[in-house]
Every structure is written in structure tokens, then in C-alpha cells.
Motif scaffolding. Structure first.
Motif, short mmCIF file in Angstrom:
data_model
loop_
_atom_site.label_atom_id
_atom_site.label_comp_id
_atom_site.label_asym_id
_atom_site.label_seq_id
_atom_site.Cartn_x
_atom_site.Cartn_y
_atom_site.Cartn_z
N ALA A 150 41.76 47.87 29.27
CA ALA A 150 42.91 47.25 30.19
C ALA A 150 44.07 47.36 29.32
O ALA A 150 44.05 47.03 28.22
CB ALA A 150 42.37 46.22 30.99
N ALA A 151 44.96 47.54 29.85
CA ALA A 151 46.53 47.47 29.44
C ALA A 151 47.37 46.86 30.63
O ALA A 151 47.56 47.14 31.79
CB ALA A 151 46.95 48.77 28.82
N SER A 152 48.22 46.08 29.91
CA SER A 152 49.18 45.58 31.21
C SER A 152 50.63 45.21 30.60
O SER A 152 50.73 44.95 29.27
CB SER A 152 48.69 44.23 31.87
N ASP A 153 51.74 45.14 31.38
CA ASP A 153 53.02 44.73 31.01
C ASP A 153 53.25 43.38 31.41
O ASP A 153 53.31 42.89 32.37
CB ASP A 153 53.98 45.72 31.87
N GLU A 154 53.66 42.54 30.20
CA GLU A 154 53.82 41.06 30.29
C GLU A 154 54.94 40.66 31.26
O GLU A 154 54.88 39.74 31.67
CB GLU A 154 53.93 40.62 28.84
N GLN A 155 55.86 41.71 31.41
CA GLN A 155 57.05 41.34 32.09
C GLN A 155 56.46 41.11 33.64
O GLN A 155 57.41 40.52 34.41
CB GLN A 155 58.05 42.63 31.95
N HIS A 156 55.55 41.48 34.04
CA HIS A 156 55.45 41.73 35.54
C HIS A 156 53.88 40.94 35.68
O HIS A 156 53.10 40.92 36.84
CB HIS A 156 54.80 43.09 35.85
N PHE A 157 53.57 39.83 34.77
CA PHE A 157 52.47 39.14 34.86
C PHE A 157 52.26 38.40 36.22
O PHE A 157 51.35 38.13 36.99
CB PHE A 157 52.21 38.13 33.83
N ALA A 158 53.67 37.78 36.54
CA ALA A 158 53.79 37.09 37.90
C ALA A 158 53.40 37.83 39.26
O ALA A 158 53.15 37.13 40.09
CB ALA A 158 55.22 36.71 37.95
N LEU A 159 53.28 39.16 39.17
CA LEU A 159 52.87 39.88 40.21
C LEU A 159 51.49 40.01 40.54
O LEU A 159 51.05 40.13 41.69
CB LEU A 159 53.11 41.34 40.09
N ARG A 160 50.50 39.41 39.61
CA ARG A 160 49.12 39.06 39.67
C ARG A 160 48.57 40.32 40.22
O ARG A 160 47.53 40.67 40.84
CB ARG A 160 48.89 38.07 40.78
N ALA A 161 49.08 41.64 39.61
CA ALA A 161 48.71 42.91 39.96
C ALA A 161 47.31 43.24 38.92
O ALA A 161 46.45 44.04 39.69
CB ALA A 161 49.72 44.11 39.19
N ASN A 162 47.11 42.40 38.14
CA ASN A 162 45.50 42.63 37.38
C ASN A 162 44.43 42.07 38.31
O ASN A 162 43.50 42.71 38.38
CB ASN A 162 45.66 41.86 35.96
N ASN A 163 44.88 41.06 38.96
CA ASN A 163 43.56 40.69 40.00
C ASN A 163 43.45 41.65 41.00
O ASN A 163 42.28 41.84 41.35
CB ASN A 163 44.10 39.39 40.61
N LEU A 164 44.64 42.28 41.65
CA LEU A 164 44.61 43.33 42.79
C LEU A 164 43.91 44.41 42.04
O LEU A 164 42.78 45.04 42.80
CB LEU A 164 45.74 43.52 43.19
N LEU A 165 44.32 44.86 40.94
CA LEU A 165 43.41 46.01 40.50
C LEU A 165 42.05 45.77 40.23
O LEU A 165 41.24 46.82 40.35
CB LEU A 165 44.19 46.56 39.07
N LEU A 166 41.60 44.85 39.78
CA LEU A 166 40.10 44.68 39.26
C LEU A 166 39.36 44.57 40.53
O LEU A 166 38.34 45.24 40.85
CB LEU A 166 39.84 43.39 38.61
N TYR A 167 39.86 44.01 41.83
CA TYR A 167 39.06 43.91 43.04
C TYR A 167 39.16 45.46 43.58
O TYR A 167 38.35 46.03 44.07
CB TYR A 167 39.93 43.03 44.03
N GLU A 168 40.43 46.08 43.59
CA GLU A 168 40.49 47.33 44.00
C GLU A 168 39.52 48.59 43.18
O GLU A 168 38.96 49.36 43.71
CB GLU A 168 41.90 47.97 44.19
N ALA A 169 39.30 48.22 42.01
CA ALA A 169 38.60 49.09 41.14
C ALA A 169 37.20 48.94 41.77
O ALA A 169 36.35 50.03 41.58
CB ALA A 169 38.64 48.70 39.75
N ALA A 170 36.87 47.61 42.06
CA ALA A 170 35.46 47.76 42.49
C ALA A 170 35.31 48.36 43.73
O ALA A 170 34.14 48.98 44.12
CB ALA A 170 35.33 45.98 42.66
N LEU A 171 36.09 48.18 44.60
CA LEU A 171 36.18 48.80 46.13
C LEU A 171 36.14 50.27 45.80
O LEU A 171 35.28 51.16 46.44
CB LEU A 171 37.23 48.31 46.99
N TRP A 172 36.86 50.71 44.73
CA TRP A 172 36.78 52.31 44.33
C TRP A 172 35.60 52.67 44.02
O TRP A 172 34.94 53.71 44.45
CB TRP A 172 37.84 52.45 43.34
N ALA A 173 34.94 51.94 43.25
CA ALA A 173 33.49 52.16 42.69
C ALA A 173 32.50 52.31 43.63
O ALA A 173 31.75 53.20 43.72
CB ALA A 173 33.13 51.10 41.50
N LYS A 174 32.49 51.41 44.56
CA LYS A 174 31.50 51.11 45.74
C LYS A 174 31.68 52.57 46.44
O LYS A 174 30.91 53.11 47.09
CB LYS A 174 31.87 49.91 46.66
N ALA A 175 33.21 52.84 46.89
CA ALA A 175 33.35 54.11 47.76
C ALA A 175 32.92 55.39 46.99
O ALA A 175 32.61 56.28 48.00
CB ALA A 175 34.73 54.18 48.03
#
Length: 204
Positions: free
Chosen positions: A106-131
């Protein structure tokens, strides 16, 4: 598990952060494991390692990542990323085969931590895997039960299991050659030899 169960098993904090990321316009996309997408992931990964002051053993050259696609096959490796507009804020390198998707890097841009994109991406990755028909999404481990990385991963699901590491040298000739190359590199860079049980020894 059904999507409703996956959502319900998330911690309250994760659900809140996922909703926040969606409200702020974060979108998720899968990219080809080559070209601009792979180059952007490598740059973001390098910055992540710098920020975390990661050990040298985690600072892989670009060839390592491209070889994942070459050696494993493009059908077994995916890049999933979170974007704000056209800007990439978080990316995952996933390896998948048979029943399992493995959260590899995993890699992330520290300037955008406040977006909480990592939480969303991990959940969406699980949904993608399921699909895609996979049964398991393996998030890896942490150092111990109090490790922040472990707590973050464990709060995505009620399902946990022990992770065992198996070590085996399949080609002793090549293994010894790699160890000698590492010794030569250490010598050129003034790194003293030291005894270690780290495996594989050439990655110590």
C-alpha cells in the motif's frame, strides 16, 4: 460474506471514515498493472517508505514491482487506487489467485490523510474481490495484537486467523549466489558483516 455483513462488521470509525471519503468525492478505480499507473504507484510507494523511515529491505526497485506482473501474470496482479479528481491519493498492489486476494503493498499521500481514502479503498477492494468471485481477502498481519497496523486491519472484519511463515530454499545455488552478491554490496558500501537469522539472508 454478504455485503451487508461486511459493512456491519466494520468498526464504527471505519464506517464513518468511508462515508466521509465518499462525501468528499473520493473515487476508486482499477488500473492496468503497467505504464503510467505502475509508475505512479512506485513513486507513491517510495514516498511512503521515506515518510515511514522504512528499512532498506522494504525499498524495492521499480523492477521488483513490474516483475510481479511479468512473473505472476497480469491476471494475478491488480492496482486499485483512490483518486480525488485526477490526483491519486492512495494505491494498493493486490495479488490474487484461486480463492484469495492478498493485500500486498500500500502507498499513500500524506497530504490527503484527512480524506480517509485509505478506509474507503480497503473496503472497496474487499467488494471488488467479492465481485470477482474470490472468497478471501487477506490483509496480512501486524507485529502483535497491540500493533497499530494490526488493529487497523482487524477492525475491518470479525474474522482473524494466525499467520504462519514457511521458509524453504528451492534453489540452493541461486540462493548462495544472491547471498554473495549481498555480501559484495555490503562490502562496497562499508556495511560490516553481522550474524543474523533473517531469511532470506540476501534481504537482511
Amino acid at each position: 460474506k454478504d455485503e451487508s455483513v461486511l459493512w456491519r462488521e466494520l468498526s464504527k470509525g471505519h464506517r464513518s471514515n468511508i462515508n466521509k471519503a465518499r462525501r468528499l468525492g473520493v473515487r476508486i478505480g482499477r488500473e492496468p498493472f503497467s505504464g503510467d499507473g505502475l509508475n505512479a504507484f512506485v513513486r507513491l510507494y517510495e514516498r511512503t517508505m521515506e515518510r515511514n523511515r522504512a528499512k532498506e529491505s522494504w525499498r524495492f526497485p521499480k523492477a521488483f514491482f513490474s516483475n510481479c506482473g511479468t512473473c505472476l501474470g497480469q491476471e494475478h496482479v491488480s492496482l486499485l487506487s483512490a483518486f480525488l479528481g485526477e490526483e491519486r491519493v492512495t494505491s494498493y498492489l493486490l495479488i490474487h489467485s484461486f480463492r484469495t486476494v492478498y493485500y500486498h503493498f500500500a502507498a499513500s499521500d500524506e497530504q490527503h490523510f484527512a480524506l480517509r481514502a485509505n478506509n474507503l479503498l480497503l473496503y472497496e477492494a474487499a467488494l471488488w474481490a467479492k465481485a470477482q468471485g474470490y472468497k478471501l481477502f487477506h490483509l496480512g498481519a501486524g507485529l502483535d495484537l497491540d500493533d497499530g497496523v494490526y488493529r487497523f486491519k482487524a477492525s475491518f472484519s470479525s474474522t482473524v486467523a494466525w499467520l504462519y511463515a514457511y521458509t524453504c530454499i528451492h534453489d540452493s545455488g541461486r540462493y548462495e549466489r544472491l547471498c554473495k552478491l549481498r555480501d559484495q554490496w555490503d562490502c562496497r558500501h562499508g556495511v560490516g558483516r553481522h550474524q543474523t537469522e533473517f531469511f532470506p539472508a540476501y534481504r537482511r
